[in-house]
Design an enzyme around this catalytic site. Structure first.
Site, PDB file in Angstrom:
ATOM      1  N   TYR A 160      45.120 -17.991   8.450  1.00 60.48           N
ATOM      2  CA  TYR A 160      46.281 -17.371   9.075  1.00 60.48           C
ATOM      3  C   TYR A 160      46.060 -15.863   9.183  1.00 60.48           C
ATOM      4  O   TYR A 160      46.021 -15.151   8.183  1.00 60.48           O
ATOM      5  CB  TYR A 160      47.555 -17.666   8.285  1.00 60.48           C
ATOM      6  CG  TYR A 160      47.884 -19.139   8.130  1.00 60.48           C
ATOM      7  CD1 TYR A 160      47.399 -20.090   9.025  1.00 60.48           C
ATOM      8  CD2 TYR A 160      48.677 -19.581   7.084  1.00 60.48           C
ATOM      9  CE1 TYR A 160      47.699 -21.432   8.880  1.00 60.48           C
ATOM     10  CE2 TYR A 160      48.997 -20.928   6.936  1.00 60.48           C
ATOM     11  CZ  TYR A 160      48.490 -21.849   7.827  1.00 60.48           C
ATOM     12  OH  TYR A 160      48.796 -23.191   7.672  1.00 60.48           O
ATOM     13  N   PHE A 168      61.565 -26.563  17.546  1.00 60.49           N
ATOM     14  CA  PHE A 168      62.280 -27.212  18.644  1.00 60.49           C
ATOM     15  C   PHE A 168      63.524 -27.931  18.143  1.00 60.49           C
ATOM     16  O   PHE A 168      64.587 -27.904  18.792  1.00 60.49           O
ATOM     17  CB  PHE A 168      61.352 -28.207  19.346  1.00 60.49           C
ATOM     18  CG  PHE A 168      61.719 -28.472  20.782  1.00 60.49           C
ATOM     19  CD1 PHE A 168      61.062 -27.811  21.807  1.00 60.49           C
ATOM     20  CD2 PHE A 168      62.717 -29.370  21.120  1.00 60.49           C
ATOM     21  CE1 PHE A 168      61.394 -28.041  23.133  1.00 60.49           C
ATOM     22  CE2 PHE A 168      63.053 -29.611  22.437  1.00 60.49           C
ATOM     23  CZ  PHE A 168      62.396 -28.940  23.454  1.00 60.49           C
ATOM     24  N   SER A 181      65.456 -27.168  15.886  1.00 65.45           N
ATOM     25  CA  SER A 181      66.528 -26.263  15.473  1.00 65.45           C
ATOM     26  C   SER A 181      67.558 -26.059  16.569  1.00 65.45           C
ATOM     27  O   SER A 181      68.661 -25.557  16.311  1.00 65.45           O
ATOM     28  CB  SER A 181      65.941 -24.894  15.085  1.00 65.45           C
ATOM     29  OG  SER A 181      65.447 -24.223  16.241  1.00 65.45           O
ATOM     30  N   PRO A 198      58.185 -29.329   9.926  1.00 59.50           N
ATOM     31  CA  PRO A 198      59.233 -30.350   9.796  1.00 59.50           C
ATOM     32  C   PRO A 198      60.373 -30.176  10.795  1.00 59.50           C
ATOM     33  O   PRO A 198      61.190 -31.085  10.950  1.00 59.50           O
ATOM     34  CB  PRO A 198      59.728 -30.160   8.358  1.00 59.50           C
ATOM     35  CG  PRO A 198      59.469 -28.715   8.073  1.00 59.50           C
ATOM     36  CD  PRO A 198      58.178 -28.405   8.780  1.00 59.50           C
ATOM     37  N   LEU A 199      60.402 -29.026  11.476  1.00 55.43           N
ATOM     38  CA  LEU A 199      61.403 -28.802  12.521  1.00 55.43           C
ATOM     39  C   LEU A 199      60.769 -28.825  13.914  1.00 55.43           C
ATOM     40  O   LEU A 199      61.305 -28.248  14.858  1.00 55.43           O
ATOM     41  CB  LEU A 199      62.117 -27.458  12.287  1.00 55.43           C
ATOM     42  CG  LEU A 199      62.937 -27.393  11.000  1.00 55.43           C
ATOM     43  CD1 LEU A 199      63.501 -25.993  10.800  1.00 55.43           C
ATOM     44  CD2 LEU A 199      64.053 -28.429  11.010  1.00 55.43           C
TER      45      LEU A 199
END
Length: 326
Positions: free
Chosen positions: A54, A207, A209, A202-203
């Protein structure tokens, strides 16, 4: 905050994914990101997830600065295997034993710690037997540099082979209402072997959200602009699914994010999602998921709205899909 176990590693029921604080999702704000990490720790989140790729190690440095005075409050997870050059160029996947050690030493330096609690192979190296990679990872456990081992995006067969060499505490793989592939083989294998499961994204990369209504909502350098599920007709079809989740969330008195995370938490005590955010307000929203309790009828309704395979489009561009161990 509820706690769950990844084998003998006790973690908060929700972790915090730190990737987006440095790369892939638009402009970084390190001061705000450190505030997010500190607020998460204050709220009882002890499970932080980063990786050496990252922003070419800068995310590990950021996390290291944030936890410098709070190391004992943190279960720290990082990953190796996705190799990048100094300018961020992708150099492939490396699971060779000598690289495992080199990568771990570099992560320890960047994080400013003397051990990593959970060390994942980020992607499986198709040119190195998993037994060789995990054998080298196991040596790091023996030396006290790593406490527990994990894999990311590994197939059921690979998890089984790896676990025969050294216990695997956790498998990290994308899993959410719109990415349910693990339910077929991977989750059953993990449960047979006692391997915990850590869903990333996990979301659905935000999207689920309900924040996004158009591909133009994303910054020019946002990874999602090239993700198949966020393009063209796929975006439109997926938005219809999200609207159904939004309607259900209104009826439950929660946000769409909370509903999506509550669904994951309800899939088993061995599941520990790691939603990522770089804003305190979204962190607070996500943490509210632990207060949302879904009935059997609620779960059946979500199943009807979001059955396996409902999302339109692949979850990564073709080159990234090819790097997955399936």
């Amino acid at each position: 905050m509820e706690h769950r176990n990844l084998q003998d590693l006790t973690v908060s029921a929700l972790g915090l994914g730190c990737m987006g604080m440095s790369e892939f999702y638009g402009e970084a704000d390190e001061a705000e990101s450190i505030r997010v990490i500190h607020r998460a720790l204050d709220r009882g989140v002890n499970f932080l997830d980063t990786a050496d790729m990252y922003r070419v190690g800068r995310n590990e440095e950021l996390v290291g600065r944030a936890i410098r005075d709070r190391r004992d409050d943190v279960v720290l997870a990082t990953k190796f295997g996705n190799v990048r050059g100094p300018n961020g160029e992708r150099l492939g996947i490396n699971g060779r034993p000598e690289y495992v050690r080199q990568a771990c030493e570099a992560s320890l330096r960047r994080l400013g710690v003397d051990h990593i609690d959970l060390y994942y192979q980020h992607r499986v190296d198709p040119d190195t037997p998993i037994e060789d990679t995990v054998g080298a990872m196991g040596e790091l456990v023996q030396e006290g540099k790593v406490r527990f081992l994990g894999l990311s995006e590994a197939s059921a067969a690979t998890v089984r082979r790896a676990n025969a060499v050294h216990p695997i505490a956790a498998l990290q793989t994308e899993y959410s209402l719109w990415s349910r592939d693990p339910e077929a083989e991977i989750l059953p294998t993990c449960r047979e072997l006692g391997v915990g499961f850590v869903p990333y994204s996990p979301l659905g990369r935000g999207f689920l959200s309900g924040q996004f209504r158009s591909p133009d909502d994303f910054a020019p350098d946002d990874f999602r602009r090239v993700s198949p599920r966020f393009q063209g007709e796929n975006f439109t079809r997926n938005l219809e699914l999200v609207r159904a989740v939004e309607d259900m969330a209104v009826g439950k008195g929660c946000t769409p994010s909370q509903l999506a995370l509550a669904w994951l938490l309800a899939q088993g005590q061995d599941i520990v999602p790691i939603p990522g955010t770089k804003r305190v307000k979204y962190l607070e929203d996500n943490l509210g998921a632990v207060e949302v309790h879904l009935s059997a009828d609620d779960l059946a309704q979500l199943e009807a709205v979001f059955p396996v395979g409902a999302a339109a489009g692949e979850r990564y561009p073709a080159a990234a899909m090819a790097s997955l161990n399936r």
